[in-house]
Design an enzyme around this catalytic site. Sequence first.
Site, short mmCIF file in Angstrom:
data_model
loop_
_atom_site.label_atom_id
_atom_site.label_comp_id
_atom_site.label_asym_id
_atom_site.label_seq_id
_atom_site.Cartn_x
_atom_site.Cartn_y
_atom_site.Cartn_z
N LYS A 1 7.56 -5.75 0.01
CA LYS A 1 9.17 -5.42 -0.63
C LYS A 1 9.49 -5.41 0.38
O LYS A 1 9.20 -5.32 1.94
CB LYS A 1 8.34 -3.95 -1.40
CG LYS A 1 7.91 -2.82 0.14
CD LYS A 1 8.87 -2.60 0.32
CE LYS A 1 8.59 -1.25 1.94
NZ LYS A 1 9.66 -0.98 2.39
N GLY B 1 8.19 -2.64 8.05
CA GLY B 1 8.78 -2.21 7.19
C GLY B 1 8.60 -3.05 5.88
O GLY B 1 10.16 -2.87 5.01
N GLY C 1 1.10 -2.36 4.80
CA GLY C 1 -0.75 -1.79 4.82
C GLY C 1 -0.74 -0.77 3.31
O GLY C 1 -2.03 -0.98 2.58
N ASP D 1 4.27 4.93 -0.77
CA ASP D 1 4.64 3.61 -1.17
C ASP D 1 3.17 2.80 -1.96
O ASP D 1 3.57 1.26 -2.14
CB ASP D 1 5.09 2.07 -0.19
CG ASP D 1 6.04 2.13 0.51
OD1 ASP D 1 7.50 3.95 -0.47
OD2 ASP D 1 6.33 2.09 2.27
P1 ATP Z 1 6.26 0.77 5.58
O1 ATP Z 1 7.44 0.17 5.10
O2 ATP Z 1 5.65 1.05 4.46
O3 ATP Z 1 7.32 1.69 6.12
P2 ATP Z 1 5.06 -0.57 7.15
O4 ATP Z 1 5.50 -2.75 6.56
O5 ATP Z 1 6.57 -0.27 8.47
O6 ATP Z 1 5.07 0.27 5.94
P3 ATP Z 1 2.53 -1.26 7.93
O7 ATP Z 1 2.62 -2.72 8.16
O8 ATP Z 1 2.38 -1.20 6.96
O9 ATP Z 1 3.92 -0.58 8.31
O10 ATP Z 1 1.62 -0.99 8.83
C1 ATP Z 1 1.75 0.36 9.83
C2 ATP Z 1 0.66 1.11 10.33
O11 ATP Z 1 -0.39 1.07 9.89
C3 ATP Z 1 0.49 -0.02 11.65
O12 ATP Z 1 0.46 0.81 12.54
C4 ATP Z 1 -1.44 -0.83 10.87
O13 ATP Z 1 -1.76 -0.37 12.49
C5 ATP Z 1 -1.89 0.82 10.44
N1 ATP Z 1 -2.71 0.11 9.01
C6 ATP Z 1 -3.14 0.32 8.47
N2 ATP Z 1 -3.40 -0.69 7.65
C7 ATP Z 1 -3.07 -1.63 7.50
C8 ATP Z 1 -3.32 -2.19 6.81
N3 ATP Z 1 -3.85 -2.90 6.36
N4 ATP Z 1 -2.53 -3.43 7.07
C9 ATP Z 1 -1.31 -3.10 7.20
N5 ATP Z 1 -1.09 -2.51 8.34
C10 ATP Z 1 -2.10 -1.34 8.18
#
Ligand code: ATP
Length: 285
Positions: free
Chosen positions: A11, A99, A103, A138
């Site tokens: 997203k 972002g 996850g 999220d």
């Molecule tokens: P958001 O947009 O919800 O803030 P994000 O995109 O910034 O999320 P993610 O890619 O979800 O961040 O990952 C953040 C942290 O979660 C990382 O430190 C990662 O190691 C951990 N993590 C745990 N499980 C997962 C997964 N299945 N995919 C991605 N990251 C994961």
Amino acid sequence: MQEITLKAYGKINLALFVGKKRDDGYHDLSSVMQSVNLFDLVTLKKRTDDKITLSTNSEEIPSDRTNIAYKAAELMIKKFEILTGFDIFIDKKIPVGGGMAGGSTNAAAVIEGINALCELNLSLEEMCCAVGKEIGADVPFCLFKRTAHARGIGEKLEEVAELSNCYIVLVNPKVFISTGKIFSMMDEEEREYKECVEILEALKERNFEKICACLENDMQKYTASCCDEIEKIIKALKNAGAGGAIMSGSGSTCFGLFKEKPDEEELEKELGKYWYKVVEPVSFK
Ligand code: ATP
């Protein structure tokens, strides 16, 4: 059915306004969120025993029970008294810690996958409320997968006029941003709290120029103060022809909106040194 593979869509936040820190440590927010057609592939296989295993082609995410997808499987098994375990495989394409809810969308795919494999017949609402929001703020949006106004801590979703007929260029400088750190920086300052209003009107009017003018992210200036690349990328996206460009979530992914398919040479010239991808908005109903 013994096995299923689902697309777990990433997203972007077309607008993100962060409110005050609540007593429970979360922040209230008002955000317009949009799914895009960049996805991880999440495969679930039923096991003959009750174990959960997780593997992935990414070196950046954990393969143990700290993976949010693992946690989603555990909670589904507990809540719905499921007797079998699952092998989960994540083919990662969404930038990690970028972002884009990488996850959360994996967790959402596990919830949907177990719902299908175990014929639980849970509605979208049930998946969001019974499991999704317990796993992460999220996750309900990642189950919802359409243009939405998110409130509360992100779990209160309202469908809004969809973003369509445009291209989105995602750019990631491969800098890991700690969401917690950005929230702490924001809490140290006196800030004004806003709600998404103008962008909702712009979406309703399908006015591309107005949508571009309304792109806004409260977190951007804080992330940009620790990562020089953010402002450079936003400038480069505009140079490449974006009608508007901002950062998504707490970063570090930025995106630009383009009315027409962006020129490949122009993109390569402006963004060649970064990871970038041309995607489109998606909406599932
Ligand atoms: P958001 O947009 O919800 O803030 P994000 O995109 O910034 O999320 P993610 O890619 O979800 O961040 O990952 C953040 C942290 O979660 C990382 O430190 C990662 O190691 C951990 N993590 C745990 N499980 C997962 C997964 N299945 N995919 C991605 N990251 C994961």
